[in-house]
Scaffold this motif. Structure first.
Motif, PDB file in Angstrom:
ATOM      1  N   ILE A 206      32.297 -74.551  88.150  1.00 31.28           N
ATOM      2  CA  ILE A 206      30.866 -74.803  88.327  1.00 31.28           C
ATOM      3  C   ILE A 206      30.099 -73.526  88.007  1.00 31.28           C
ATOM      4  CG2 ILE A 206      29.059 -75.415  89.980  1.00 31.28           C
ATOM      5  CD1 ILE A 206      31.158 -76.988  91.533  1.00 31.28           C
ATOM      6  N   GLU A 207      29.101 -73.656  87.145  1.00 32.09           N
ATOM      7  CA  GLU A 207      28.226 -72.532  86.822  1.00 32.09           C
ATOM      8  C   GLU A 207      26.906 -72.683  87.563  1.00 32.09           C
ATOM      9  OE1 GLU A 207      27.578 -71.168  82.894  1.00 32.09           O
ATOM     10  OE2 GLU A 207      29.570 -71.715  82.204  1.00 32.09           O
ATOM     11  N   SER A 208      26.449 -71.599  88.135  1.00 34.84           N
ATOM     12  CA  SER A 208      25.161 -71.637  88.825  1.00 34.84           C
ATOM     13  C   SER A 208      24.548 -70.237  88.805  1.00 34.84           C
ATOM     14  CB  SER A 208      25.337 -72.108  90.275  1.00 34.84           C
ATOM     15  OG  SER A 208      26.183 -71.226  90.997  1.00 34.84           O
ATOM     16  N   ARG A 209      23.268 -70.182  89.089  1.00 33.02           N
ATOM     17  CA  ARG A 209      22.589 -68.885  89.115  1.00 33.02           C
ATOM     18  C   ARG A 209      22.637 -68.287  90.522  1.00 33.02           C
ATOM     19  NH1 ARG A 209      20.498 -67.125  84.638  1.00 33.02           N
ATOM     20  NH2 ARG A 209      20.119 -68.591  82.929  1.00 33.02           N
ATOM     21  N   GLN A 210      22.772 -66.982  90.559  1.00 38.50           N
ATOM     22  CA  GLN A 210      22.855 -66.245  91.819  1.00 38.50           C
ATOM     23  C   GLN A 210      21.452 -65.783  92.210  1.00 38.50           C
ATOM     24  OE1 GLN A 210      23.561 -65.268  94.906  1.00 38.50           O
ATOM     25  NE2 GLN A 210      25.658 -64.938  94.205  1.00 38.50           N
ATOM     26  N   PHE A 211      20.930 -66.339  93.296  1.00 41.50           N
ATOM     27  CA  PHE A 211      19.586 -65.998  93.764  1.00 41.50           C
ATOM     28  C   PHE A 211      19.618 -65.156  95.042  1.00 41.50           C
ATOM     29  CE2 PHE A 211      18.699 -69.641  91.081  1.00 41.50           C
ATOM     30  CZ  PHE A 211      17.506 -69.286  90.470  1.00 41.50           C
ATOM     31  N   LYS A 212      20.787 -64.638  95.383  1.00 45.91           N
ATOM     32  CA  LYS A 212      20.927 -63.896  96.635  1.00 45.91           C
ATOM     33  C   LYS A 212      19.981 -62.703  96.697  1.00 45.91           C
ATOM     34  CE  LYS A 212      24.389 -61.567  99.489  1.00 45.91           C
ATOM     35  NZ  LYS A 212      25.830 -61.171  99.601  1.00 45.91           N
ATOM     36  N   ASN A 213      19.844 -61.982  95.575  1.00 47.06           N
ATOM     37  CA  ASN A 213      18.990 -60.789  95.552  1.00 47.06           C
ATOM     38  C   ASN A 213      17.729 -61.005  94.725  1.00 47.06           C
ATOM     39  OD1 ASN A 213      20.920 -59.209  97.058  1.00 47.06           O
ATOM     40  ND2 ASN A 213      22.151 -59.109  95.172  1.00 47.06           N
ATOM     41  N   PHE A 214      17.335 -62.253  94.589  1.00 50.32           N
ATOM     42  CA  PHE A 214      16.166 -62.563  93.749  1.00 50.32           C
ATOM     43  C   PHE A 214      14.875 -62.061  94.403  1.00 50.32           C
ATOM     44  CE2 PHE A 214      14.092 -64.694  90.332  1.00 50.32           C
ATOM     45  CZ  PHE A 214      12.898 -65.183  90.850  1.00 50.32           C
ATOM     46  N   ASP A 215      14.091 -61.306  93.629  1.00 49.09           N
ATOM     47  CA  ASP A 215      12.806 -60.775  94.086  1.00 49.09           C
ATOM     48  C   ASP A 215      11.727 -61.415  93.211  1.00 49.09           C
ATOM     49  OD1 ASP A 215      11.570 -57.472  94.942  1.00 49.09           O
ATOM     50  OD2 ASP A 215      10.457 -59.307  94.503  1.00 49.09           O
ATOM     51  N   SER A 216      10.995 -62.369  93.753  1.00 53.62           N
ATOM     52  CA  SER A 216      10.025 -63.114  92.947  1.00 53.62           C
ATOM     53  C   SER A 216       8.926 -62.210  92.401  1.00 53.62           C
ATOM     54  CB  SER A 216       9.415 -64.259  93.763  1.00 53.62           C
ATOM     55  OG  SER A 216       8.766 -63.759  94.923  1.00 53.62           O
ATOM     56  N   ASP A 217       8.487 -61.229  93.172  1.00 56.20           N
ATOM     57  CA  ASP A 217       7.430 -60.333  92.692  1.00 56.20           C
ATOM     58  C   ASP A 217       7.908 -59.502  91.499  1.00 56.20           C
ATOM     59  OD1 ASP A 217       6.253 -59.711  96.073  1.00 56.20           O
ATOM     60  OD2 ASP A 217       5.623 -61.228  94.599  1.00 56.20           O
ATOM     61  N   ALA A 218       9.123 -58.982  91.606  1.00 52.50           N
ATOM     62  CA  ALA A 218       9.676 -58.189  90.501  1.00 52.50           C
ATOM     63  C   ALA A 218       9.894 -59.068  89.266  1.00 52.50           C
ATOM     64  CB  ALA A 218      10.997 -57.545  90.929  1.00 52.50           C
ATOM     65  N   PHE A 219      10.314 -60.323  89.504  1.00 49.69           N
ATOM     66  CA  PHE A 219      10.509 -61.251  88.389  1.00 49.69           C
ATOM     67  C   PHE A 219       9.191 -61.505  87.663  1.00 49.69           C
ATOM     68  CE2 PHE A 219      12.357 -64.632  86.004  1.00 49.69           C
ATOM     69  CZ  PHE A 219      11.428 -65.658  85.966  1.00 49.69           C
ATOM     70  N   ILE A 220       8.130 -61.752  88.404  1.00 48.00           N
ATOM     71  CA  ILE A 220       6.818 -62.018  87.801  1.00 48.00           C
ATOM     72  C   ILE A 220       6.320 -60.801  87.029  1.00 48.00           C
ATOM     73  CG2 ILE A 220       4.381 -62.452  88.346  1.00 48.00           C
ATOM     74  CD1 ILE A 220       5.394 -64.210  90.668  1.00 48.00           C
ATOM     75  N   GLU A 221       6.547 -59.606  87.572  1.00 43.60           N
ATOM     76  CA  GLU A 221       6.123 -58.394  86.883  1.00 43.60           C
ATOM     77  C   GLU A 221       6.857 -58.232  85.551  1.00 43.60           C
ATOM     78  OE1 GLU A 221       3.060 -57.698  88.987  1.00 43.60           O
ATOM     79  OE2 GLU A 221       3.661 -56.218  87.448  1.00 43.60           O
ATOM     80  N   ASP A 222       8.161 -58.512  85.561  1.00 41.05           N
ATOM     81  CA  ASP A 222       8.930 -58.397  84.317  1.00 41.05           C
ATOM     82  C   ASP A 222       8.493 -59.448  83.296  1.00 41.05           C
ATOM     83  OD1 ASP A 222      10.328 -56.212  85.093  1.00 41.05           O
ATOM     84  OD2 ASP A 222      12.200 -57.251  85.542  1.00 41.05           O
ATOM     85  N   ILE A 223       8.156 -60.647  83.772  1.00 36.92           N
ATOM     86  CA  ILE A 223       7.654 -61.697  82.871  1.00 36.92           C
ATOM     87  C   ILE A 223       6.347 -61.235  82.225  1.00 36.92           C
ATOM     88  CG2 ILE A 223       6.532 -63.967  82.846  1.00 36.92           C
ATOM     89  CD1 ILE A 223       9.477 -64.264  82.715  1.00 36.92           C
ATOM     90  N   LYS A 224       5.472 -60.604  83.005  1.00 33.75           N
ATOM     91  CA  LYS A 224       4.193 -60.115  82.472  1.00 33.75           C
ATOM     92  C   LYS A 224       4.412 -59.055  81.393  1.00 33.75           C
ATOM     93  CE  LYS A 224       1.398 -60.941  86.650  1.00 33.75           C
ATOM     94  NZ  LYS A 224       0.647 -60.281  87.742  1.00 33.75           N
ATOM     95  N   GLU A 225       5.483 -58.271  81.536  1.00 34.83           N
ATOM     96  CA  GLU A 225       5.740 -57.168  80.604  1.00 34.83           C
ATOM     97  C   GLU A 225       6.543 -57.618  79.370  1.00 34.83           C
ATOM     98  OE1 GLU A 225       3.477 -54.724  82.640  1.00 34.83           O
ATOM     99  OE2 GLU A 225       4.582 -54.068  80.852  1.00 34.83           O
ATOM    100  N   THR A 226       7.037 -58.831  79.390  1.00 34.54           N
ATOM    101  CA  THR A 226       7.871 -59.313  78.276  1.00 34.54           C
ATOM    102  C   THR A 226       7.011 -59.602  77.046  1.00 34.54           C
ATOM    103  OG1 THR A 226       9.428 -60.298  79.842  1.00 34.54           O
ATOM    104  CG2 THR A 226       9.515 -61.097  77.570  1.00 34.54           C
ATOM    105  N   PRO A 227       7.387 -59.105  75.875  1.00 32.31           N
ATOM    106  CA  PRO A 227       6.555 -59.251  74.659  1.00 32.31           C
ATOM    107  C   PRO A 227       6.706 -60.623  73.994  1.00 32.31           C
ATOM    108  CG  PRO A 227       8.515 -57.978  74.153  1.00 32.31           C
ATOM    109  CD  PRO A 227       8.564 -58.236  75.637  1.00 32.31           C
ATOM    110  N   PHE A 228       6.265 -61.684  74.699  1.00 37.79           N
ATOM    111  CA  PHE A 228       6.350 -63.034  74.131  1.00 37.79           C
ATOM    112  C   PHE A 228       5.488 -63.180  72.872  1.00 37.79           C
ATOM    113  CE2 PHE A 228       7.430 -64.043  78.632  1.00 37.79           C
ATOM    114  CZ  PHE A 228       8.667 -64.641  78.397  1.00 37.79           C
ATOM    115  N   HIS A 229       4.536 -62.263  72.673  1.00 36.48           N
ATOM    116  CA  HIS A 229       3.641 -62.369  71.524  1.00 36.48           C
ATOM    117  C   HIS A 229       4.370 -62.175  70.193  1.00 36.48           C
ATOM    118  CE1 HIS A 229       3.761 -58.091  72.661  1.00 36.48           C
ATOM    119  NE2 HIS A 229       3.605 -57.847  71.360  1.00 36.48           N
TER     120      HIS A 229
END
Length: 265
Positions: A206-229
């Motif tokens: 079974i494959e699954s994602r590990q959310f034990k150390n997930f930091d939603s604020d840090a995730f959102i900040e990294d998404i904002k910095e990602t060069p999707f453009h």
């Protein structure tokens, strides 16, 4: 067929309608399953040996303009598997591939071995860029299907094309495959031999994602910095999607990495 050499035969372009009864083309020892279009073209069918236990999976069809049939084969002490035949007319609109992809999603949700065969009218031997063939390869590879046939299946005085295919998500269970020039059509017969797959008590991974150390604020900040453009700068829509998906997955994998574990059952 009368010698029982074939367990399942898929037919494309049957050109049948409801004015023609099954009894007109019965073959002893086989059941016929049909999905007709009309007498002018199209239509798909299966001959299934009566020695097999099977179910016609009409419930999987969600788009009426997809000329598709799927049967589920259930053999004693073996895992059930799905066999599909698909005919794609050469003049189909590109949207047909989106509908086929939604069909593949339904097959994928079954979590079973799947074999898809038929005349897709996409030449997988083409040396030049073929949009239809590339679209078909992208979709099937996304769902981890392997295409088995590697020789021309329609040969004329001026062309040699591979437009009849067998896709499978379990190539290790296919022991033999190829083409036969039977002479009853301008297409060669494509075939595959399926190994009897006895049930084993193999552990399920079974494959699954590990959310034990997930930091939603840090995730959102990294998404904002990602060069999707960068994605819209690509000329090819597929390249746009690949760039955008790669950027997104890089952030997701950083904050919620994948893990594998064996099922307890």
């Amino acid at each position: 067929m009368e010698d029982r050499a074939i367990d399942i035969l898929g037919l494309n372009e049957t050109r049948l309608d409801n004015t023609i009864a099954d009894s007109q083309f019965d073959i002893e020892g086989y059941d016929i399953i049909r999905r007709d279009r009309n007498r002018h073209g199209g239509g798909v069918a299966f001959y299934v040996a009566q020695s097999l236990t099977y179910v016609n999976r009409q419930d999987l069809l969600s788009h009426e303009d997809l000329e598709i049939l799927t049967v589920e084969i259930k053999k004693p002490k073996s895992k059930p598997f799905l066999v599909t035949t698909w005919y794609r007319p050469p003049d189909s609109k590109v949207e047909i591939f989106d509908k086929f992809e939604s069909y593949l999603l339904k097959l994928d949700q079954e979590d079973k071995e799947s074999i898809i065969m038929g005349d897709t009218n996409c030449n997988l031997l083409s040396q030049s860029f073929d949009h239809k063939a590339e679209h078909l390869k992208f979709i099937t590879e996304t769902y981890q299907y392997i295409q088995l046939i590697d020789q021309p299946t329609r040969i004329t005085s001026s062309t040699r094309t591979l437009i009849d295919h067998i896709f499978t998500n379990k190539p290790n269970i296919i022991t033999n495959h190829g083409i036969l020039h039977v002479g009853i059509s301008d297409h060669s017969l494509i075939y595959a031999t399926h190994k009897h797959n006895t049930l084993k008590a193999d552990p399920k991974i079974i494959e699954s994602r590990q959310f034990k150390n997930f930091d939603s604020d840090a995730f959102i900040e990294d998404i904002k910095e990602t060069p999707f453009h960068f994605a819209p700068l690509m000329d090819d829509p597929k390249e746009m999607w690949d760039v955008w998906k790669s950027l997104l997955l890089e952030v997701i994998n950083k904050h919620a990495p994948m893990r594998k574990k064996e099922s307890e059952k």
